[in-house]
Enzyme design. Sequence first.
Site, mmCIF file in Angstrom:
data_model
loop_
_atom_site.group_PDB
_atom_site.id
_atom_site.type_symbol
_atom_site.label_atom_id
_atom_site.label_comp_id
_atom_site.label_asym_id
_atom_site.label_seq_id
_atom_site.Cartn_x
_atom_site.Cartn_y
_atom_site.Cartn_z
ATOM 1 N N CYS A 8 43.020 51.508 -3.075
ATOM 2 C CA CYS A 8 42.037 52.296 -3.817
ATOM 3 C C CYS A 8 41.472 53.362 -2.881
ATOM 4 O O CYS A 8 41.967 53.538 -1.772
ATOM 5 C CB CYS A 8 40.939 51.410 -4.422
ATOM 6 S SG CYS A 8 39.791 50.677 -3.247
ATOM 7 N N ASN A 11 38.665 51.107 -0.208
ATOM 8 C CA ASN A 11 39.016 49.755 0.234
ATOM 9 C C ASN A 11 37.780 48.892 0.472
ATOM 10 O O ASN A 11 37.732 48.075 1.384
ATOM 11 C CB ASN A 11 39.905 49.811 1.484
ATOM 12 C CG ASN A 11 40.535 48.474 1.871
ATOM 13 O OD1 ASN A 11 40.655 48.183 3.051
ATOM 14 N ND2 ASN A 11 40.933 47.668 0.913
ATOM 15 N N CYS A 13 35.835 48.103 -2.772
ATOM 16 C CA CYS A 13 35.539 47.568 -4.118
ATOM 17 C C CYS A 13 36.789 47.026 -4.798
ATOM 18 O O CYS A 13 37.033 45.832 -4.821
ATOM 19 C CB CYS A 13 34.899 48.639 -5.007
ATOM 20 S SG CYS A 13 33.280 49.232 -4.478
ATOM 21 N N ARG A 14 37.589 47.917 -5.368
ATOM 22 C CA ARG A 14 38.712 47.504 -6.214
ATOM 23 C C ARG A 14 39.860 46.857 -5.455
ATOM 24 O O ARG A 14 40.339 45.794 -5.857
ATOM 25 C CB ARG A 14 39.267 48.707 -6.992
ATOM 26 C CG ARG A 14 38.282 49.281 -7.975
ATOM 27 C CD ARG A 14 38.795 50.559 -8.570
ATOM 28 N NE ARG A 14 38.821 51.620 -7.552
ATOM 29 C CZ ARG A 14 39.316 52.826 -7.745
ATOM 30 N NH1 ARG A 14 39.870 53.134 -8.909
ATOM 31 N NH2 ARG A 14 39.276 53.733 -6.803
ATOM 32 N N SER A 15 40.350 47.499 -4.406
ATOM 33 C CA SER A 15 41.538 46.941 -3.742
ATOM 34 C C SER A 15 41.262 45.617 -3.046
ATOM 35 O O SER A 15 42.096 44.709 -3.140
ATOM 36 C CB SER A 15 42.198 47.965 -2.806
ATOM 37 O OG SER A 15 41.338 48.393 -1.791
ATOM 38 N N ASP A 116 36.490 52.742 -10.994
ATOM 39 C CA ASP A 116 35.844 52.451 -9.707
ATOM 40 C C ASP A 116 34.405 52.003 -9.934
ATOM 41 O O ASP A 116 33.564 52.795 -10.364
ATOM 42 C CB ASP A 116 35.873 53.696 -8.828
ATOM 43 C CG ASP A 116 35.483 53.414 -7.396
ATOM 44 O OD1 ASP A 116 34.849 52.371 -7.125
ATOM 45 O OD2 ASP A 116 35.817 54.253 -6.527
#
Length: 141
Positions: A8, A11, A13-15, A116
Amino acid sequence: MKRVVMVCLGNICRSPMAEFVMKDLAKDRDDLVIESRATSSWEHGNPIHRGTQAILNQYHIPYSASKTSQQIKEQDLADYDVIFAMDESNLKDLLALSKGRYDDKIHLFIEGGIPDPWYTGDFEETYRLVKQACESWLKKL
């Protein structure tokens, strides 16, 4: 052994959420190595966002408290077998870094992308989509 990396923007939050959700779902498999990276250096060295930590704790998903943001490098594209972009912007950045050499390894994680939560504030929605994508991809890996 398949090496998988979630990517993401920052690196944090999402990933990392996708990394640890997939690790949890695949805990009985020893044929996968799962990590995460960022397309940008904005958050380099920063820990997982507290919102992501809260969601992982809420769903009893173990994660490494020492995990910090790392930017993806060209060598990572060579080293990983499957590279998941969390959204279209990340996909575009990864394809630019690939310069056509590793494009076949790079995939959008889920159709429409993962919003995000840094901007939306909706970590629950992000978790729902991440889990759905992880379950789907684990059947294919």
